[in-house]
Design a protein around this motif. Structure first.
Motif, PDB file in Angstrom:
ATOM      1  N   ARG A 158       0.819  -1.224   0.000  1.00 13.02           N
ATOM      2  CA  ARG A 158       0.000   0.000   0.000  1.00 13.02           C
ATOM      3  C   ARG A 158       0.852   1.272   0.000  1.00 13.02           C
ATOM      4  O   ARG A 158       0.367   2.346  -0.306  1.00 13.02           O
ATOM      5  N   GLY A 159       2.115   1.163   0.431  1.00 13.72           N
ATOM      6  CA  GLY A 159       2.978   2.340   0.451  1.00 13.72           C
ATOM      7  C   GLY A 159       2.798   3.210   1.678  1.00 13.72           C
ATOM      8  O   GLY A 159       3.368   4.289   1.771  1.00 13.72           O
ATOM      9  N   HIS A 160       2.017   2.751   2.646  1.00 10.63           N
ATOM     10  CA  HIS A 160       1.888   3.478   3.917  1.00 10.63           C
ATOM     11  C   HIS A 160       1.638   2.474   5.029  1.00 10.63           C
ATOM     12  O   HIS A 160       1.279   1.314   4.776  1.00 10.63           O
ATOM     13  N   LYS A 161       1.826   2.951   6.255  1.00  9.43           N
ATOM     14  CA  LYS A 161       1.672   2.050   7.400  1.00  9.43           C
ATOM     15  C   LYS A 161       0.225   1.644   7.609  1.00  9.43           C
ATOM     16  O   LYS A 161      -0.687   2.414   7.297  1.00  9.43           O
ATOM     17  N   ALA A 162       0.044   0.468   8.184  1.00  9.10           N
ATOM     18  CA  ALA A 162      -1.308  -0.012   8.478  1.00  9.10           C
ATOM     19  C   ALA A 162      -1.889   0.752   9.658  1.00  9.10           C
ATOM     20  O   ALA A 162      -1.166   1.235  10.519  1.00  9.10           O
ATOM     21  N   VAL A 163      -3.217   0.859   9.654  1.00  9.63           N
ATOM     22  CA  VAL A 163      -3.925   1.441  10.795  1.00  9.63           C
ATOM     23  C   VAL A 163      -4.484   0.282  11.606  1.00  9.63           C
ATOM     24  O   VAL A 163      -5.278  -0.505  11.103  1.00  9.63           O
ATOM     25  N   GLY A 164      -4.037   0.182  12.847  1.00 11.95           N
ATOM     26  CA  GLY A 164      -4.526  -0.906  13.696  1.00 11.95           C
ATOM     27  C   GLY A 164      -3.947  -2.252  13.292  1.00 11.95           C
ATOM     28  O   GLY A 164      -2.833  -2.328  12.768  1.00 11.95           O
ATOM     29  N   VAL A 165      -4.724  -3.294  13.493  1.00 13.89           N
ATOM     30  CA  VAL A 165      -4.232  -4.662  13.294  1.00 13.89           C
ATOM     31  C   VAL A 165      -4.446  -5.095  11.837  1.00 13.89           C
ATOM     32  O   VAL A 165      -5.504  -4.841  11.262  1.00 13.89           O
ATOM     33  N   VAL A 166      -3.425  -5.743  11.281  1.00 11.89           N
ATOM     34  CA  VAL A 166      -3.567  -6.302   9.926  1.00 11.89           C
ATOM     35  C   VAL A 166      -3.988  -7.760  10.063  1.00 11.89           C
ATOM     36  O   VAL A 166      -3.324  -8.535  10.761  1.00 11.89           O
ATOM     37  N   ARG A 167      -5.087  -8.120   9.406  1.00 13.58           N
ATOM     38  CA  ARG A 167      -5.588  -9.497   9.506  1.00 13.58           C
ATOM     39  C   ARG A 167      -5.853 -10.058   8.123  1.00 13.58           C
ATOM     40  O   ARG A 167      -6.138  -9.313   7.184  1.00 13.58           O
ATOM     41  N   ARG A 168      -5.791 -11.397   8.050  1.00 14.19           N
ATOM     42  CA  ARG A 168      -6.216 -12.068   6.819  1.00 14.19           C
ATOM     43  C   ARG A 168      -7.726 -11.909   6.688  1.00 14.19           C
ATOM     44  O   ARG A 168      -8.444 -11.901   7.694  1.00 14.19           O
ATOM     45  N   LEU A 169      -8.191 -11.796   5.445  1.00 21.36           N
ATOM     46  CA  LEU A 169      -9.632 -11.703   5.206  1.00 21.36           C
ATOM     47  C   LEU A 169     -10.146 -13.101   4.873  1.00 21.36           C
ATOM     48  O   LEU A 169      -9.901 -13.599   3.769  1.00 21.36           O
ATOM     49  N   PRO A 170     -10.843 -13.745   5.799  1.00 21.74           N
ATOM     50  CA  PRO A 170     -11.272 -15.127   5.553  1.00 21.74           C
ATOM     51  C   PRO A 170     -12.140 -15.253   4.318  1.00 21.74           C
ATOM     52  O   PRO A 170     -12.112 -16.287   3.639  1.00 21.74           O
ATOM     53  N   GLU A 171     -12.890 -14.197   3.995  1.00 19.45           N
ATOM     54  CA  GLU A 171     -13.757 -14.284   2.806  1.00 19.45           C
ATOM     55  C   GLU A 171     -12.943 -14.240   1.517  1.00 19.45           C
ATOM     56  O   GLU A 171     -13.425 -14.624   0.448  1.00 19.45           O
ATOM     57  N   MET A 172     -11.700 -13.756   1.597  1.00 20.20           N
ATOM     58  CA  MET A 172     -10.831 -13.679   0.424  1.00 20.20           C
ATOM     59  C   MET A 172      -9.890 -14.878   0.344  1.00 20.20           C
ATOM     60  O   MET A 172      -9.454 -15.257  -0.737  1.00 20.20           O
ATOM     61  N   CYS A 173      -9.519 -15.421   1.523  1.00 24.37           N
ATOM     62  CA  CYS A 173      -8.447 -16.415   1.554  1.00 24.37           C
ATOM     63  C   CYS A 173      -8.645 -17.382   2.719  1.00 24.37           C
ATOM     64  O   CYS A 173      -8.671 -16.955   3.876  1.00 24.37           O
ATOM     65  N   PRO A 174      -8.733 -18.682   2.406  1.00 24.21           N
ATOM     66  CA  PRO A 174      -8.935 -19.667   3.468  1.00 24.21           C
ATOM     67  C   PRO A 174      -7.623 -20.203   4.066  1.00 24.21           C
ATOM     68  O   PRO A 174      -7.655 -21.004   4.994  1.00 24.21           O
ATOM     69  N   VAL A 175      -6.483 -19.765   3.532  1.00 25.05           N
ATOM     70  CA  VAL A 175      -5.191 -20.340   3.969  1.00 25.05           C
ATOM     71  C   VAL A 175      -4.680 -19.567   5.190  1.00 25.05           C
ATOM     72  O   VAL A 175      -4.293 -18.396   5.081  1.00 25.05           O
ATOM     73  N   VAL A 176      -4.666 -20.241   6.331  1.00 26.63           N
ATOM     74  CA  VAL A 176      -4.388 -19.564   7.601  1.00 26.63           C
ATOM     75  C   VAL A 176      -3.031 -18.844   7.586  1.00 26.63           C
ATOM     76  O   VAL A 176      -2.901 -17.730   8.095  1.00 26.63           O
ATOM     77  N   GLU A 177      -1.999 -19.469   7.003  1.00 23.90           N
ATOM     78  CA  GLU A 177      -0.655 -18.876   7.067  1.00 23.90           C
ATOM     79  C   GLU A 177      -0.405 -17.843   5.963  1.00 23.90           C
ATOM     80  O   GLU A 177       0.673 -17.261   5.876  1.00 23.90           O
ATOM     81  N   CYS A 178      -1.404 -17.581   5.133  1.00 21.19           N
ATOM     82  CA  CYS A 178      -1.199 -16.690   3.978  1.00 21.19           C
ATOM     83  C   CYS A 178      -1.030 -15.227   4.408  1.00 21.19           C
ATOM     84  O   CYS A 178      -1.765 -14.728   5.264  1.00 21.19           O
ATOM     85  N   ILE A 179      -0.069 -14.565   3.790  1.00 20.36           N
ATOM     86  CA  ILE A 179       0.125 -13.123   4.033  1.00 20.36           C
ATOM     87  C   ILE A 179       0.129 -12.363   2.700  1.00 20.36           C
ATOM     88  O   ILE A 179       0.739 -11.300   2.586  1.00 20.36           O
ATOM     89  N   HIS A 180      -0.524 -12.925   1.687  1.00 21.11           N
ATOM     90  CA  HIS A 180      -0.610 -12.230   0.396  1.00 21.11           C
ATOM     91  C   HIS A 180      -1.199 -10.835   0.640  1.00 21.11           C
ATOM     92  O   HIS A 180      -2.239 -10.706   1.294  1.00 21.11           O
ATOM     93  N   PRO A 181      -0.548  -9.775   0.115  1.00 16.30           N
ATOM     94  CA  PRO A 181      -1.033  -8.406   0.395  1.00 16.30           C
ATOM     95  C   PRO A 181      -2.496  -8.180   0.021  1.00 16.30           C
ATOM     96  O   PRO A 181      -3.170  -7.378   0.650  1.00 16.30           O
ATOM     97  N   GLN A 182      -2.969  -8.903  -1.008  1.00 20.09           N
ATOM     98  CA  GLN A 182      -4.365  -8.712  -1.411  1.00 20.09           C
ATOM     99  C   GLN A 182      -5.329  -9.540  -0.558  1.00 20.09           C
ATOM    100  O   GLN A 182      -6.543  -9.438  -0.722  1.00 20.09           O
ATOM    101  N   HIS A 183      -4.786 -10.374   0.320  1.00 24.61           N
ATOM    102  CA  HIS A 183      -5.644 -11.230   1.146  1.00 24.61           C
ATOM    103  C   HIS A 183      -5.676 -10.742   2.593  1.00 24.61           C
ATOM    104  O   HIS A 183      -6.124 -11.461   3.481  1.00 24.61           O
ATOM    105  N   ILE A 184      -5.167  -9.542   2.826  1.00 23.99           N
ATOM    106  CA  ILE A 184      -5.122  -9.001   4.191  1.00 23.99           C
ATOM    107  C   ILE A 184      -5.675  -7.575   4.175  1.00 23.99           C
ATOM    108  O   ILE A 184      -5.790  -6.957   3.116  1.00 23.99           O
ATOM    109  N   ALA A 185      -5.994  -7.076   5.346  1.00 25.07           N
ATOM    110  CA  ALA A 185      -6.494  -5.692   5.445  1.00 25.07           C
ATOM    111  C   ALA A 185      -6.240  -5.174   6.848  1.00 25.07           C
ATOM    112  O   ALA A 185      -6.156  -5.955   7.807  1.00 25.07           O
ATOM    113  N   ASP A 186      -6.105  -3.865   6.953  1.00 24.57           N
ATOM    114  CA  ASP A 186      -5.963  -3.249   8.284  1.00 24.57           C
ATOM    115  C   ASP A 186      -7.351  -2.804   8.776  1.00 24.57           C
ATOM    116  O   ASP A 186      -8.363  -3.003   8.089  1.00 24.57           O
ATOM    117  N   ASN A 187      -7.418  -2.197   9.940  1.00 24.20           N
ATOM    118  CA  ASN A 187      -8.719  -1.786  10.517  1.00 24.20           C
ATOM    119  C   ASN A 187      -9.494  -0.890   9.555  1.00 24.20           C
ATOM    120  O   ASN A 187     -10.695  -1.038   9.366  1.00 24.20           O
TER     121      ASN A 187
END
Ligand code: SF4
Ligand SMILES: [Zn+2]
Length: 218
Positions: A158-187
């Motif tokens: 994203r080019g900037h710091k996250a706001v709050g906690v960054v979490r995987r989006l279960p609706e986007m990605c079912p893989v628990v260990e995944c950190i794909h930037p498009q499969h996560i989101a901040d608050n």
């Protein structure tokens, strides 16, 4: 304390890189600012950036472990950091010095580029288009700031710091260990996604109500 410069009366010295030093003959105090005076350090560095022998100067300072001053575009702190990662004999090779100086300056000028290097070095792809953290360390520290893998993924993408906690989006990605930037989101992003979902649900309900009313009218 002075820098080498071409005007110093060293009558027996053979010609070398010092003869082309941009700081030669200038007020050499400029190249010895107080290390915590960011503005003065940057002013000295600017002088170095237009110097035709910047890499040779950096090579000299790194090989000789000169503790003070700005040399070859590098501050004292930057040279210290370089010394922690490299053996002194590595600086015998000018291409190594060149690459090291450029890497250090890139880090200074573009934090995201350097964080991307950390990302590239510490991640690996998973089947199905996912990405996992490949390092044994649970976090990375860069310029005194510690990032979790998901925080690193977020800032690199994203080019900037996250706001709050960054979490995987279960609706986007079912893989628990995944950190794909498009499969996560901040608050903040999760909040916007929720708002968009609620709007879409409200619009769908309104459309359904309208369709039902039309049927009754017929
Ligand atoms: S790189 Fe900077 S310190 Fe080194 S010779 Fe050039 S101007 Fe002087
Ligand atoms: Zn994923």
């Amino acid at each position: 304390m002075t820098h080498y410069n071409g005007s110093v009366p060293e009558t027996k010295r053979k010609p070398d890189w010092r003869d082309q030093a941009a700081c030669g003959g200038n007020d050499t105090d400029v190249w010895f600012p107080h290390p915590t005076n960011h503005r003065d350090v940057q002013a000295a560095k600017q002088g170095c950036f237009s110097c035709p022998v910047m890499f040779q100067c950096a090579q000299y300072a790194l090989s000789s472990r000169i503790p003070d001053g700005v040399w070859g575009g590098l501050s004292e702190g930057q040279r210290n950091n370089i010394h922690k990662k490299h053996r002194t004999d590595e600086f015998n090779h000018l291409p190594v010095v060149r690459e090291t100086v450029l890497h250090t300056l890139r880090e200074e000028l573009n934090p995201v580029t350097s964080l991307r290097d950390l990302w590239d070095d510490n991640t690996r792809p998973l089947p199905g288009g996912h990405i996992e953290w490949a390092s044994e360390s649970t976090h990375v520290t860069w310029r005194g700031i510690t990032y979790t893998p998901k925080q690193l993924a977020f800032i690199v993408d994203r080019g900037h710091k996250a706001v709050g906690v960054v979490r995987r989006l279960p609706e986007m990605c079912p893989v628990v260990e995944c950190i794909h930037p498009q499969h996560i989101a901040d608050n903040e992003e999760r909040w916007h996604r929720k708002q968009a979902e609620e709007r879409a649900a409200a619009q769908a309900a309104a459309r359904a109500q309208y369709a039902a009313a039309e049927q009754v009218a017929v």
